[in-house]
Structures are given as C-alpha cells and as structure tokens.
Write a protein that holds these residues in place. Structure first.
Motif, PDB file in Angstrom:
ATOM      1  N   SER A 190      45.215  34.135  52.848  1.00 22.48           N
ATOM      2  CA  SER A 190      43.691  33.864  52.293  1.00 22.48           C
ATOM      3  C   SER A 190      42.994  35.035  52.134  1.00 22.48           C
ATOM      4  CB  SER A 190      43.133  32.774  53.511  1.00 22.48           C
ATOM      5  OG  SER A 190      43.783  31.890  53.143  1.00 22.48           O
ATOM      6  N   ALA A 191      43.074  36.224  52.800  1.00 25.32           N
ATOM      7  CA  ALA A 191      42.399  36.905  52.674  1.00 25.32           C
ATOM      8  C   ALA A 191      43.016  37.813  51.304  1.00 25.32           C
ATOM      9  CB  ALA A 191      42.357  38.102  54.065  1.00 25.32           C
ATOM     10  N   LYS A 192      43.864  37.776  51.131  1.00 22.98           N
ATOM     11  CA  LYS A 192      44.377  38.404  50.180  1.00 22.98           C
ATOM     12  C   LYS A 192      43.493  37.577  48.577  1.00 22.98           C
ATOM     13  CE  LYS A 192      48.832  39.188  47.297  1.00 22.98           C
ATOM     14  NZ  LYS A 192      49.746  38.858  47.240  1.00 22.98           N
ATOM     15  N   GLN A 193      43.957  36.222  49.237  1.00 23.64           N
ATOM     16  CA  GLN A 193      42.934  35.916  47.773  1.00 23.64           C
ATOM     17  C   GLN A 193      41.729  36.002  47.620  1.00 23.64           C
ATOM     18  OE1 GLN A 193      44.602  33.805  46.123  1.00 23.64           O
ATOM     19  NE2 GLN A 193      43.512  31.530  45.293  1.00 23.64           N
ATOM     20  N   SER A 194      41.056  35.986  48.987  1.00 24.07           N
ATOM     21  CA  SER A 194      39.358  35.796  48.060  1.00 24.07           C
ATOM     22  C   SER A 194      39.210  37.698  47.765  1.00 24.07           C
ATOM     23  CB  SER A 194      38.934  36.402  50.335  1.00 24.07           C
ATOM     24  OG  SER A 194      37.818  36.749  49.698  1.00 24.07           O
ATOM     25  N   SER A 195      40.425  38.778  47.977  1.00 22.53           N
ATOM     26  CA  SER A 195      40.217  40.033  47.687  1.00 22.53           C
ATOM     27  C   SER A 195      40.557  39.999  46.174  1.00 22.53           C
ATOM     28  CB  SER A 195      40.907  40.760  48.472  1.00 22.53           C
ATOM     29  OG  SER A 195      41.281  41.941  47.591  1.00 22.53           O
ATOM     30  N   LEU A 196      41.178  38.675  45.342  1.00 24.16           N
ATOM     31  CA  LEU A 196      41.611  38.805  44.752  1.00 24.16           C
ATOM     32  C   LEU A 196      41.230  38.237  43.802  1.00 24.16           C
ATOM     33  CD1 LEU A 196      45.439  37.963  44.602  1.00 24.16           C
ATOM     34  CD2 LEU A 196      44.746  39.877  43.449  1.00 24.16           C
ATOM     35  N   VAL A 197      40.035  37.216  44.401  1.00 27.13           N
ATOM     36  CA  VAL A 197      38.978  36.252  43.471  1.00 27.13           C
ATOM     37  C   VAL A 197      38.134  37.135  43.225  1.00 27.13           C
ATOM     38  CG1 VAL A 197      37.752  34.641  43.913  1.00 27.13           C
ATOM     39  CG2 VAL A 197      40.056  33.866  44.010  1.00 27.13           C
ATOM     40  N   SER A 198      37.894  37.757  44.119  1.00 26.41           N
ATOM     41  CA  SER A 198      36.567  39.051  43.621  1.00 26.41           C
ATOM     42  C   SER A 198      36.693  39.494  42.349  1.00 26.41           C
ATOM     43  CB  SER A 198      36.278  39.790  44.705  1.00 26.41           C
ATOM     44  OG  SER A 198      36.094  38.849  46.386  1.00 26.41           O
ATOM     45  N   GLN A 199      37.772  40.251  42.722  1.00 33.73           N
ATOM     46  CA  GLN A 199      38.184  40.793  41.297  1.00 33.73           C
ATOM     47  C   GLN A 199      38.316  40.206  39.912  1.00 33.73           C
ATOM     48  OE1 GLN A 199      41.752  43.451  41.454  1.00 33.73           O
ATOM     49  NE2 GLN A 199      42.101  42.717  44.103  1.00 33.73           N
ATOM     50  N   PHE A 235      34.154  27.718  47.746  1.00 36.12           N
ATOM     51  CA  PHE A 235      33.696  28.671  49.070  1.00 36.12           C
ATOM     52  C   PHE A 235      34.964  28.789  49.965  1.00 36.12           C
ATOM     53  CE2 PHE A 235      32.799  27.179  53.309  1.00 36.12           C
ATOM     54  CZ  PHE A 235      31.778  28.911  53.334  1.00 36.12           C
ATOM     55  N   TYR A 236      36.305  28.383  49.798  1.00 39.55           N
ATOM     56  CA  TYR A 236      37.435  28.881  50.780  1.00 39.55           C
ATOM     57  C   TYR A 236      38.295  29.592  50.310  1.00 39.55           C
ATOM     58  CZ  TYR A 236      35.993  25.435  54.492  1.00 39.55           C
ATOM     59  OH  TYR A 236      36.089  24.553  54.976  1.00 39.55           O
ATOM     60  N   GLN A 237      37.432  29.753  48.307  1.00 42.12           N
ATOM     61  CA  GLN A 237      37.991  31.097  48.043  1.00 42.12           C
ATOM     62  C   GLN A 237      37.740  32.396  48.909  1.00 42.12           C
ATOM     63  OE1 GLN A 237      41.170  30.856  46.005  1.00 42.12           O
ATOM     64  NE2 GLN A 237      40.838  28.625  46.788  1.00 42.12           N
ATOM     65  N   PHE A 238      36.334  32.603  48.729  1.00 39.36           N
ATOM     66  CA  PHE A 238      36.191  33.825  49.328  1.00 39.36           C
ATOM     67  C   PHE A 238      35.787  33.739  50.459  1.00 39.36           C
ATOM     68  CE2 PHE A 238      34.174  33.122  44.846  1.00 39.36           C
ATOM     69  CZ  PHE A 238      34.986  34.530  44.462  1.00 39.36           C
ATOM     70  N   GLY A 247      27.218  33.900  42.030  1.00 36.88           N
ATOM     71  CA  GLY A 247      26.541  32.228  41.582  1.00 36.88           C
ATOM     72  C   GLY A 247      27.202  31.644  41.154  1.00 36.88           C
ATOM     73  N   PHE A 248      26.432  29.889  41.299  1.00 37.69           N
ATOM     74  CA  PHE A 248      26.484  28.732  40.595  1.00 37.69           C
ATOM     75  C   PHE A 248      27.929  28.473  39.318  1.00 37.69           C
ATOM     76  CE2 PHE A 248      26.642  25.508  37.823  1.00 37.69           C
ATOM     77  CZ  PHE A 248      27.088  23.857  38.723  1.00 37.69           C
ATOM     78  N   ILE A 249      27.358  29.663  38.860  1.00 31.26           N
ATOM     79  CA  ILE A 249      28.220  29.617  37.383  1.00 31.26           C
ATOM     80  C   ILE A 249      29.709  30.243  37.623  1.00 31.26           C
ATOM     81  CG2 ILE A 249      28.674  30.983  34.649  1.00 31.26           C
ATOM     82  CD1 ILE A 249      26.679  28.609  34.758  1.00 31.26           C
ATOM     83  N   ASP A 250      29.538  31.110  38.689  1.00 34.57           N
ATOM     84  CA  ASP A 250      30.766  32.086  38.932  1.00 34.57           C
ATOM     85  C   ASP A 250      32.024  31.059  39.714  1.00 34.57           C
ATOM     86  OD1 ASP A 250      30.189  35.005  37.718  1.00 34.57           O
ATOM     87  OD2 ASP A 250      28.435  35.066  39.830  1.00 34.57           O
ATOM     88  N   ALA A 251      31.028  30.253  40.802  1.00 34.10           N
ATOM     89  CA  ALA A 251      32.260  29.108  41.184  1.00 34.10           C
ATOM     90  C   ALA A 251      32.345  28.530  40.563  1.00 34.10           C
ATOM     91  CB  ALA A 251      31.046  29.046  42.171  1.00 34.10           C
TER      92      ALA A 251
END
Length: 565
Positions: free
Chosen positions: A338-347, A300-303, A204-208
């Motif tokens: 970018s795909a790696k970044q999305s995975s890292l940010v999710s973690q 947004f572009y991190q995910f 959500g917003f806070i996570d962003a």
C-alpha cells in the motif's frame, strides 16, 4: 463513538420519532391510516417514493459496491425513467379511478379472488423477507464496527420505527421521510467532502476522479460483450440495465404495494404522476452520486493506509494462533505494498501522461487485491462460519476510522434514518395488503371503520415483529444491495406479468392467469437455482413467460370469468 457522537445520534433519532408522531394525525379508518386520506402533494409523494426505495442498504452497501466493482452498478437504474412514464400512463389512472387501497384489489375485479390472493402472497413473501434484510443490513454493520450485540441492535433498529409507524400510518411515514432524506443527503455530502478534504495537500476532486478513472472505478457504461459474445451472467451492463432494469422498475413501482401505496396517497392523479416522473428524473443522478462516493473512497485509500479487511470484528475473533500469525504476515505485506501504491499514485498525479507509471499502478493494485483474497481465504479457513465479504463495511469503516467527532454520530444517524424510511413504508404496505387482500376477503366478521383501523395497527405491529425475527436469522448474504434486488427479482417478473395480462390482454381470464403465474414462478426459481442468468433478466423472463403461458392456457381451457371493460 465519543459522547458528542452519542448526543447527536440520540437527538436526531428522537426528533424524527416525535416529528412523525406530531404529523401523524389522520382519520381513524383505512383511508386515513394506509393512504393519509389521499391528501399529499406531489413533492411529498416524490420524497416518500425516494425514501421507500433508498434504504440503509443503499447508503451502506452502494459505496462499497463501487469501491470493489466500480460504478457500473448505476446501469441497474437506466430502465427506471422509462418505467416511470409507462406507469404514469397506464397504471396510475386505473388505480386512481377504482379508488383501490392496494394494487392487488384491482386483480379481483379484473380476474378473480384466487389470482388476487396469490399475487398478494407473492408480494407479502418478497417484501417481508426484504424488509428483514433492510433491518439486518445496518444492524450487522453497526454491531461489528461499534461492538454492539447484533440481536439487540436488530430489536432497537426495528423497535423504534414501529412506534411511529403503528401510531401514525402512511401520513407519519411520508412526513418523516421528508425530514429523513434532508438529513441523509446532508450527511452523505459531508462524508464525500471529507474524503476529498483528507487527501494529501494539493490533490483535489478532479485529481481524485483521475485516479479512480485510471483504476477502472468510473466504469459507468459497460456493454457486457466478451470475446465469446454477450455474457448473460454479467449482472450490470447497459442492456441488462435498460431492459432488465425496466421490467424490474415497472414491477416494483407499478405493482409493489410499498410503492403503489406511496403514490396513492396523492390528492390527485396529476400529483401522483408528477411525483413518479420526478422520481424518474432524480433517481439515476442520486444513485450516481452515491456510487461516486465509493469511487472517491477508493482514491482516498490509494493515499491513506487502508485495512486489508474492512470487517475487523471477524478477524479479531480468530483464536487459532497459527492462523493469526499468518493473517498478521499478510497484513504486513499488504501495508508495504500500500505504501508503494501511494508513492506511485502521487507520481501519477504529477505525470498523468506517463503510461509506465499508470501500468505500474494497475499491476500494484492487482497485487493488493491478491493479498485481500489471500487474507479472506485464510480467515475463512480459520473461521468457517464467518462472513468474509466485507463490501458492506467499506464506507462505515471510513466513517468510524477517519471522520471527526460529531460527524460520526451524524453518519450513524443517517444509517438509522435510511433504514427507518424504507422499513416504515414496507410495514405500512405489508399491513395494508394483509388487511385488504387477505383478512377482509376471508374473514366472516364485519368490521366498523374504527375496528378496521385498530386491526390495521395490530397487523403493522405483527409484520414489524416478523421482520425483526427475519433479521435475526439473516447472514452471509454478501453485498446487501445485491441481495435485496436478487430477492425481489425472484417475484417481481411474475407479479408484473399478472398486471400486464390484466391491462393489455383483456380476453384472458383469471384461471389461465392464475395457473400461468404458479408455473412461471416455479420456472423463475429454477433458472435462478441453476445460476444460468443474471438476476435482472429474471424480471423480463418472468413477465414474458407468464404472458405467453396465460395466452396458451386460455386458448386451451377458455375464459372462466368475464374480463373488465
């Protein structure tokens, strides 16, 4: 765009034009055309002031500015509230008491005709060129993203607003800005909501905000300090914002006719003051919110897979086969990273206390930035004349690529409306200064009130055509929101210095002030050309140097005209 987007765009734009024409009734003289018969309430004055300063450049370029550099640009506005108080106390009462049409009319009464003329020319030069950029800004982006011809887009952007500006004058500008701002803020709120809504489920917003903060995009306050001391070339820090921003705002709102003309339309001194003070209260939060959209867009572009370069029209025009292959290779590597970044940010969202993941995110982001730099460098070699600064395209690219039908049309309409609001007020002020400060001062022809009214319309049309022409030649300016403010800073300090001498140094005459203004303007341009100082400080330098020179020259040659009491 879809058929629905085109329908929404057409309906919104046509509604604004007809509404402006409907509310444009005023007396057919200078007072009615340029100042709306001095009859507007404070809330319309406030909205008109906000609509004049919040151009399309603000809504297009500011999110991209935050996407690249974080939110520290908001410090640029920290001096504005203080400036509103000073202007309300010292500037506004004088303008209202003298019943002036332009701010520069006062300078002839205080000094002489040559000082008034020189100051108005500085204003006409800076505002005319800035307005050309304001037309060019949305045109170049819309033409790039939607495949429109840039020259026709400039003509369309400028041509439609000229209709109600020429026809209705200041009253049409004020009332249309009221409706424009409602639509603009609604559209920007929807865009921000969609950025968060399109994030992965459970985020959500806070996570962003946590992600943006971790990546350094919520850098609202910066000191400008380095290991070697204060960095004078640092454009945005708390000191340049409070001090340099104060002088810039003081000059812009206190001496720039595009703003002075907005609060001279008020029906009383009190209404003018309330409008200005309310602007000082709401402007910083408004700009904070617009920059926050850029920070959310970064998250947004991190995910979500983002482009390595946001202006796809430039990369699509590369014809060299070897260059295209190299660009494609960089793009592939960027997508993998970018795909790696999305995975890292999710973690990181799941384990925000894990410093190892946090450091990996920053390192990976740095590599993504290097890919972007490499892509731009390759692109520049393949197309030397291309503009490879894509800051201005970040937000609109998101709109076109990710928002649903209908909302795209609304957001494109927002860009048009933001452009129209500031440009219409600028044209009105350019015409008023030309008529009152130049034409009537040097023409031997006597005009009736209706003759002045008709002449004012022709000058409005003429400046509109000039600004459209300027837009046709604007290119490669980088961040457009910076370009407009840099251009203004070349002149605002000098203009402000003239008024400060007029208000607070009553013994200094017109000749000393005039020559100090000429010399100071040359000094400011030289400092800027040498690149020794961030542009915000030029406003302080221009004002202070002019005052000191005026006092020195006055002490040398004496007073050539009795000052006003």
């Amino acid at each position: 765009m879809s058929v629905l987007d085109w329908i929404i765009l057409a309906v919104v734009l046509c509604s604004i034009i007809f509404y402006g024409l409907y509310r444009s009734a005023s007396s057919k003289n200078l007072d009615g055309y340029f100042l709306g018969n001095r009859s507007l309430p404070w809330y319309l004055v406030l909205l008109s002031i906000m609509g004049t300063q919040a151009s399309a450049v603000t809504f297009i370029s500011a999110p991209g500015q935050a996407f690249d550099d974080g939110m520290r640009f908001v410090q640029y506005y920290f001096g504005l509230p203080i400036a509103m108080v000073v202007i309300s106390i010292f500037f506004v009462p004088i303008f209202h008491r003298l019943k002036v049409y332009t701010a520069y009319e006062y300078l002839e009464q205080r000094f002489d005709k040559k000082t008034r003329t020189f100051t108005s020319i500085l204003f006409l030069l800076s505002r005319g060129l800035s307005t050309g950029i304001s037309i060019y800004a949305p045109s170049i982006i819309l033409s790039s993203l939607l495949g429109w011809n840039i020259y026709l887009t400039n003509i369309f952007m400028g041509g439609l607003l000229i209709i109600y500006t020429v026809t209705g004058g200041a009253k049409a500008v004020a009332y249309t800005q009221q409706l424009q701002l409602i639509i603009i803020f609604s559209g920007m709120f929807i865009a921000a909501y969609m950025m968060v809504h399109l994030l992965p489920e459970g985020i959500g917003f806070i996570d962003a905000l946590k992600v943006s903060g971790q990546m350094g995009k919520l850098n609202v306050i910066t000191s400008g300090q380095t290991e070697n001391g204060f960095n004078w070339s640092d454009r945005y820090n708390i000191w340049s914002g409070i001090i340099g921003g104060f002088f810039l705002s003081l000059s812009y709102f206190g001496t720039d006719q595009s703003q002075v003309g907005r609060y001279l339309t008020a029906k009383s001194l009190t209404e003018s003051r309330i409008g200005l003070l309310m602007n000082g209260i709401v402007k910083v939060p408004m700009q904070f919110a617009i920059l926050l959209i850029g920070a959310l867009l970064f998250t947004f572009y991190q995910f979500n897979q983002g482009p390595v370069f946001f202006n796809k029209a430039v990369s699509a025009n590369v014809v060299d086969a070897a260059a295209r292959e190299e660009l494609a290779s960089i793009e592939t590597a960027f997508e993998q990273k970018s795909a790696k970044q999305s995975s890292l940010v999710s973690q990181y969202i799941k384990q925000p206390e894990n410093t190892v993941i946090a450091e990996q995110i920053k390192a990976n982001q740095q590599e993504l930035q290097e890919y972007r730099k490499e892509y731009k460098s390759t692109l520049k070699k393949a197309a030397p004349l291309a503009d490879v600064n894509d800051t201005n395209y970040v937000f609109l690219r998101f709109v076109v690529d990710h928002l649903p039908e209908g909302i795209v049309g609304l957001l494109i309409a927002v860009i048009f409306l933001a452009s129209w609001g500031s440009i219409a007020a600028a044209l009105n002020s350019l015409a008023s200064s030309t008529v009152c400060d130049i034409h009537k001062q040097y023409s031997k022809t006597e005009f009736t009130p209706i003759g002045e009214y008709k002449m004012s319309k022709w000058y409005t049309l003429g400046w509109g055509l000039f600004c459209i022409g300027t837009a046709q030649f604007a290119n490669n300016m980088g961040s457009l929101i910076e370009a407009v403010n840099v251009l203004g800073s070349l002149f605002y300090g000098v203009i402000l210095g003239i008024f400060l001498v007029a208000f607070f140094f009553k013994w200094v005459g017109g000749t000393a002030t005039f020559w100090s203004a000429v010399i100071t303007e040359a000094i400011v341009v030289l400092i800027f050309w040498k690149g020794k100082m961030a542009f915000l400080w030029l406003n302080l330098v221009g004002a202070v140097v002019l005052i000191l020179l005026a006092i020195l020259i006055h002490a040398t040659i004496g007073n050539k005209k009795q000052s006003m009491p």
